[in-house]
Design a protein around this motif. Structure first.
Motif, short mmCIF file in Angstrom:
data_model
loop_
_atom_site.label_atom_id
_atom_site.label_comp_id
_atom_site.label_asym_id
_atom_site.label_seq_id
_atom_site.Cartn_x
_atom_site.Cartn_y
_atom_site.Cartn_z
N LYS A 1 0.86 -1.18 0.00
CA LYS A 1 0.00 0.00 0.00
C LYS A 1 0.90 1.24 0.00
O LYS A 1 1.80 1.36 0.84
CB LYS A 1 -0.92 0.01 1.23
N ASN A 2 0.65 2.11 -0.95
CA ASN A 2 1.45 3.33 -1.09
C ASN A 2 2.94 3.01 -1.25
O ASN A 2 3.80 3.64 -0.64
CB ASN A 2 1.23 4.27 0.11
N GLU A 3 3.19 1.98 -2.04
CA GLU A 3 4.56 1.55 -2.37
C GLU A 3 5.34 1.09 -1.15
O GLU A 3 6.58 1.07 -1.15
CB GLU A 3 5.32 2.66 -3.09
N LYS A 4 4.65 0.66 -0.09
CA LYS A 4 5.27 0.14 1.12
C LYS A 4 4.55 -1.13 1.54
O LYS A 4 3.33 -1.27 1.34
CB LYS A 4 5.20 1.17 2.27
N SER A 5 5.30 -2.04 2.12
CA SER A 5 4.68 -3.24 2.64
C SER A 5 3.87 -2.93 3.88
O SER A 5 4.32 -2.16 4.76
CB SER A 5 5.77 -4.28 2.97
N ARG A 6 2.68 -3.51 3.97
CA ARG A 6 1.83 -3.26 5.13
C ARG A 6 2.33 -4.00 6.37
O ARG A 6 1.94 -3.66 7.48
CB ARG A 6 0.39 -3.66 4.83
N VAL A 7 3.16 -5.00 6.18
CA VAL A 7 3.78 -5.70 7.31
C VAL A 7 5.04 -4.95 7.69
O VAL A 7 6.02 -4.89 6.93
CB VAL A 7 4.10 -7.16 6.95
N THR A 8 5.06 -4.35 8.87
CA THR A 8 6.20 -3.58 9.34
C THR A 8 6.99 -4.38 10.36
O THR A 8 6.59 -5.48 10.78
CB THR A 8 5.73 -2.26 9.95
N TYR B 1 11.72 -7.78 -2.84
CA TYR B 1 12.01 -6.97 -1.66
C TYR B 1 11.33 -5.62 -1.82
O TYR B 1 10.98 -5.19 -2.91
CB TYR B 1 13.52 -6.78 -1.48
N GLU B 2 11.19 -4.93 -0.68
CA GLU B 2 10.55 -3.62 -0.72
C GLU B 2 11.38 -2.63 -1.52
O GLU B 2 10.84 -1.71 -2.14
CB GLU B 2 10.35 -3.13 0.72
N SER B 3 12.69 -2.82 -1.55
CA SER B 3 13.55 -1.92 -2.32
C SER B 3 13.38 -2.10 -3.82
O SER B 3 13.81 -1.25 -4.60
CB SER B 3 15.01 -2.15 -1.93
N ASN B 4 12.77 -3.21 -4.24
CA ASN B 4 12.56 -3.46 -5.67
C ASN B 4 11.31 -2.79 -6.21
O ASN B 4 11.07 -2.82 -7.42
CB ASN B 4 12.47 -4.96 -5.94
N VAL C 1 9.20 -0.18 -7.77
CA VAL C 1 9.48 0.99 -8.60
C VAL C 1 8.40 2.04 -8.37
O VAL C 1 7.20 1.73 -8.46
CB VAL C 1 9.54 0.60 -10.10
N PRO C 2 8.77 3.26 -8.04
CA PRO C 2 7.76 4.31 -7.83
C PRO C 2 6.90 4.50 -9.07
O PRO C 2 7.39 4.51 -10.20
CB PRO C 2 8.60 5.56 -7.52
N GLY C 3 5.62 4.64 -8.84
CA GLY C 3 4.68 4.85 -9.93
C GLY C 3 4.05 3.58 -10.47
O GLY C 3 3.12 3.66 -11.27
N THR C 4 4.56 2.42 -10.07
CA THR C 4 3.97 1.15 -10.51
C THR C 4 2.93 0.68 -9.51
O THR C 4 2.93 1.09 -8.34
CB THR C 4 5.05 0.08 -10.69
N THR C 5 2.08 -0.19 -9.97
CA THR C 5 0.98 -0.67 -9.12
C THR C 5 1.32 -2.05 -8.59
O THR C 5 0.70 -3.06 -8.96
CB THR C 5 -0.33 -0.70 -9.92
N HIS C 6 2.35 -2.14 -7.72
CA HIS C 6 2.66 -3.41 -7.09
C HIS C 6 1.53 -3.78 -6.12
O HIS C 6 1.05 -2.96 -5.34
CB HIS C 6 3.98 -3.34 -6.33
N LEU C 7 1.13 -5.03 -6.19
CA LEU C 7 0.05 -5.51 -5.34
C LEU C 7 0.57 -6.25 -4.11
O LEU C 7 0.03 -6.10 -3.02
CB LEU C 7 -0.88 -6.43 -6.13
N GLU C 8 1.62 -7.08 -4.30
CA GLU C 8 2.13 -7.89 -3.22
C GLU C 8 3.65 -7.86 -3.21
O GLU C 8 4.28 -7.49 -4.21
CB GLU C 8 1.67 -9.35 -3.34
N ILE C 9 4.20 -8.27 -2.09
CA ILE C 9 5.64 -8.41 -1.94
C ILE C 9 5.89 -9.73 -1.23
O ILE C 9 5.09 -10.15 -0.35
CB ILE C 9 6.22 -7.22 -1.14
N GLU C 10 6.95 -10.42 -1.62
CA GLU C 10 7.25 -11.70 -1.00
C GLU C 10 7.59 -11.52 0.48
O GLU C 10 8.36 -10.63 0.85
CB GLU C 10 8.45 -12.36 -1.71
N ILE C 11 7.00 -12.36 1.32
CA ILE C 11 7.36 -12.34 2.74
C ILE C 11 8.82 -12.73 2.90
O ILE C 11 9.57 -12.12 3.66
CB ILE C 11 6.44 -13.27 3.54
N GLU C 12 9.25 -13.75 2.19
CA GLU C 12 10.64 -14.19 2.15
C GLU C 12 10.87 -14.87 0.82
O GLU C 12 10.14 -15.81 0.47
CB GLU C 12 10.96 -15.14 3.31
N PRO C 13 11.84 -14.43 0.01
CA PRO C 13 12.02 -15.01 -1.33
C PRO C 13 12.24 -16.52 -1.33
O PRO C 13 11.86 -17.19 -2.29
CB PRO C 13 13.24 -14.26 -1.86
#
Length: 456
Positions: A85-92, A131-134, A136-148
């Motif tokens: 959400k907002n280019e950040k992972s919701r799991v902090t 990873y969260e560092s991957n 890209v600003p402006g893209t619509t990423h939906l999910e991020i891997e918890i652990e690759p």
């Protein structure tokens, strides 16, 4: 949701076959039509994250067939993903700390809309980041891997550096791991902690099972088989001709080398120019006239060995009927080139790998050894690396040797693990005292029988 979907029973032909129409399928059954697949997906996932229906119900769009699929059947493998959400992972990090302390359980993350389950089809339709560092600003990423490393299963996670392997090799090694699972306690009586382990190995406690041993491997062209060995088949026919003549095998002769020629025997070594099938054909074999009948002088039509490298008669077969005999020879050519060794320590061997030669105890001193007195347990053909694209194995050798010399276990976890640059730096620093020709990091090997230095 109902506003975005039209019941299929209420649709006419023009609506069904319109260019912008997407068919909605639920577990393979068509239930309706939609003209807003993107909005349908967004609303569907929003309701799933709010736990309005099961977290294991997946949805994805097939743009080729203009179909929107909702899957709720059993047997689908679903994996948890962190929601972006907002280019950040919701799991902090705070959520992770509360999970470790027991304030939260994993199901709380689902109800809070922090993570969600995706099956294989929905993963193909979603934009995910490792990873969260991957992101890209402006893209619509939906999910991020918890652990690759969770991209792979438990069995595939045991393989060091699988992301540097050809995919069929990972498949084969998974099959070998499954085979070892059935043989635990039967084929191995001792256990070795792998020098190159993965986080999956530690998570499941695989390093505590008697599932293999570390091995020192030498990549050599001198003693290995495999690609260095070439088998060639040659054949000829001893036949009877219409004019009554027939081919024959001449008596065995002896050449200037003292090697018996004729129909060569098994395991007999043949040199360039040696005759291994001494066949003779009548000179009038093609003469079917009245004058061409009967016996005639013979000419030699023997088969000679034409390769520059000596070979061995591996098999000799004779078969046929009353009017013809088929003779087949299988010749093995073994390349014996310059000795080139590369000694490394590999990780735990949990499968019967393709190796060149297993050295017994009484032949150790006839093989190469390093100045650290490390004799290889196996000699591997180096041609196996490029032909099978096993970069993973080379990196594993490098990490294993660095771990042995530095006294630290190394990691080959998928998409992570010990880096080649760090392992090379360890070898250069530790082996600097054993280098030669002013090349740090070059290992010095010696022939175990004569003591002569070997190129490595």
């Amino acid at each position: 949701m109902l506003m975005l979907c039209l019941d299929i029973c209420l649709a006419n032909g023009a609506e069904i076959y319109a260019p912008s129409t997407f068919v909605v399928n639920v577990t393979g059954s068509i239930i309706g039509l939609t003209w807003f697949p993107t909005r349908f997906l967004a609303n569907f996932r929003r309701l799933r994250r709010a736990r309005r229906f099961s977290e294991f119900v997946s949805v994805y769009v097939n743009h080729h067939y203009q179909a929107l699929h909702i899957a709720s059947d059993g047997g689908r493998i679903c994996g948890p993903m962190s929601i972006v959400k907002n280019e950040k992972s919701r799991v902090t990090s705070d959520h992770v700390i509360m999970l470790k302390t027991g304030e939260y359980v994993f199901d709380d993350f689902l109800s809070m809309g922090l993570v969600e389950y995706l099956d294989a089809n929905e993963e193909n339709d979603a934009l995910m980041a490792l990873y969260e560092s991957n992101i890209v600003p402006g893209t619509t990423h939906l999910e991020i891997e918890i652990e690759p490393l969770t991209i792979l299963g438990v069995v595939a996670g045991l393989i060091p550096y699988p992301h540097h392997n050809q995919s069929p090799r990972n498949t084969y090694q998974c099959a070998m791991h499954i085979w070892v699972n059935r043989q635990l306690g039967l084929s191995h009586i001792t256990s070795s902690i792998p020098m190159v382990k993965t986080e999956t190995i530690e998570l499941i406690g695989w390093d505590k099972f008697p599932a293999g041993q570390n091995a020192t491997v030498a990549a050599s062209l001198d003693r290995a088989y495999g690609r260095c060995q070439v088998l060639r088949k040659f054949s000829t026919i001893i036949r009877k001709y219409p004019n009554g003549t027939f081919d024959r095998l001449a008596d065995a002769l002896v050449d200037e080398h003292g090697n018996a020629e004729g129909l060569a025997g098994l395991v007999e070594q043949v040199y360039p120019g040696d005759i291994y099938i001494n066949k003779q054909t009548p000179k009038n074999a093609a003469d079917n006239s009245l004058t061409g009948q009967g016996a005639a002088p013979y000419k030699t039509t023997h088969l000679t060995y034409k390769f520059p490298i000596p070979g061995y008669i591996d098999k000799m077969m004779i078969t046929g009927a009353w009017d013809a005999l088929l003779i087949k020879a299988l010749i093995r050519r073994t390349y014996t080139g310059r000795r080139v060794f590369a000694v490394s320590l590999s990780t735990k061997k949990t499968y019967p790998s393709t190796i060149g030669e297993l050295l017994q105890l009484n032949t150790w001193f006839d093989s190469a050894c390093t100045v650290l007195i490390l004799w290889p347990d196996t000699i591997m053909n180096p041609h196996g690396f490029p032909s099978r694209m096993m970069v993973r194995k080379m990196i594993e050798f490098l990490a294993g040797k660095a771990g042995v010399l530095s006294g630290k276990l190394q990691y080959g976890t998928a998409f992570a693990g010990s880096k080649v640059e760090d392992m090379s730096r360890i070898l250069i620093i530790i082996e600097n005292d054993f280098s030669y020709s002013g090349k740090p990091g070059k290992d010095m090997l010696a022939n175990g029988l004569t003591g002569e230095p070997l190129e490595a």
